[in-house]
Design an enzyme around this catalytic site. Structure first.
Site, PDB file in Angstrom:
ATOM      1  CG  ASP A  96      -0.285  -0.365   2.515  1.00  0.00           C
ATOM      2  OD1 ASP A  96       0.963  -0.362   2.562  1.00  0.00           O
ATOM      3  OD2 ASP A  96      -0.990  -0.646   3.487  1.00  0.00           O
TER       4      ASP A  96
ATOM      5  CG  ASN B 218      -8.897  -1.022  11.899  1.00  0.00           C
ATOM      6  OD1 ASN B 218      -7.949  -1.655  11.440  1.00  0.00           O
ATOM      7  ND2 ASN B 218      -9.409   0.031  11.278  1.00  0.00           N
TER       8      ASN B 218
ATOM      9  CG  HIS C 148      -5.902  -1.811   8.694  1.00  0.00           C
ATOM     10  ND1 HIS C 148      -6.065  -0.497   9.098  1.00  0.00           N
ATOM     11  CD2 HIS C 148      -4.572  -2.046   8.782  1.00  0.00           C
ATOM     12  CE1 HIS C 148      -4.890   0.014   9.387  1.00  0.00           C
ATOM     13  NE2 HIS C 148      -3.975  -0.904   9.210  1.00  0.00           N
TER      14      HIS C 148
ATOM     15  CD  GLU D 246      -8.800   1.342   7.575  1.00  0.00           C
ATOM     16  OE1 GLU D 246      -8.669   0.433   8.412  1.00  0.00           O
ATOM     17  OE2 GLU D 246      -8.442   2.509   7.766  1.00  0.00           O
TER      18      GLU D 246
END
Ligand code: GLP
Length: 241
Positions: free
Chosen positions: A67, A136, A138, A143
């Site tokens: 990413d 979280n 991801h 996400e």
């Protein structure tokens, strides 16, 4: 899914580096999927040390990073381009033209995403993908959301991720609100995946990732359907298992 629990961060990093180095020794022209974040830093340090001891040769390896923030120029100190060159690429012998990182600025970002996906396919896919995990759940910048993207795409970051990642920027307002990331399909097509996690802040996400259920509320939980995944954890990240 195999789970390896190491006693601390250094041991986690060494185990991960050994797996990456073994992959490169077994297939010198392999394709590595690479991750950023603080988690893989120790693994990169180990790989650099192995390279300096002539234990591993990266000259034929191809790399694809997961990413990149969007929009952010490659020379921005918080860009993942900059991170990868500072923390790995400038210390090893992988040729620049064999390094691929999603573009943080592109005239046509959608086209750039499609080309990134094509470039991965053109080299025969990823042999070994390295992942970290967000607090979280991801992976890359996939996400938690109602729907998951299959391929490389431009995505909005959640408020939580912007806040968590703001520790690397001088202020919250400087954190990009978007990123280009490999999709869940891009990641799951890798032949082998290792996911590294350390520290208590990752424990809940790890618990959900191995829960026996797949949910887009925890993108890492999708790894459970992959035939060759190794989670390499320190004791704290494994504390809720
Ligand atoms: C970022 C990256 C992820 C990474 C995660 C965890 O959001 N996009 O690829 O796994 O952060 O970062 P850290 O290792 O610093 O906890």
């Amino acid at each position: 899914m195999r789970i390896i629990v190491e006693s601390n961060y250094d041991e986690m990093s060494k185990t991960a580096a050994r797996i990456v180095a073994d992959q490169v020794k077994r297939k010198p022209d392999c394709v590595l999927g690479l991750a950023t974040g603080s988690t893989p830093l120790g693994m990169y340090r180990e790989l650099i040390a192995m390279y300096q001891r002539n234990e591993v040769d990266f000259s034929r390896v191809k790399t694809f990073n997961l990413d990149e923030y969007y929009p952010l120029p490659a020379d921005h100190p918080q860009s993942y381009h900059y991170f990868m060159y500072q923390n790995l690429f400038k210390h090893i012998n992988v040729p620049r033209e064999q390094i691929h990182i999603p573009q943080g600025i592109a005239a046509d970002v959608e086209k750039a995403c499609q080309e990134y996906e094509k470039a991965i396919n053109a080299v025969g896919g990823i042999d070994l993908q390295v992942l970290g995990i967000g607090e979280n759940g991801h992976i890359g910048f996939n996400e938690p959301a109602e729907r998951m993207h299959v391929a490389t795409h431009l995505t909005d970051l959640t408020e939580e991720t912007v806040r968590v990642n703001s520790r690397f920027f001088s202020s919250l307002s400087e954190v990009p609100r978007q990123a280009v990331t490999m999709g869940m399909g891009t990641i799951l097509k890798a032949r082998r995946i290792i996911l590294l996690a350390n520290g208590p802040r990752k424990a809940q996400a790890i618990k959900e990732a191995v829960s026996g259920y797949i949910t887009s509320k925890c993108p890492a939980s999708f790894l459970q359907v992959h035939p060759d995944v190794i989670l390499i954890l320190d004791r704290e990240a494994a504390s809720l298992l």
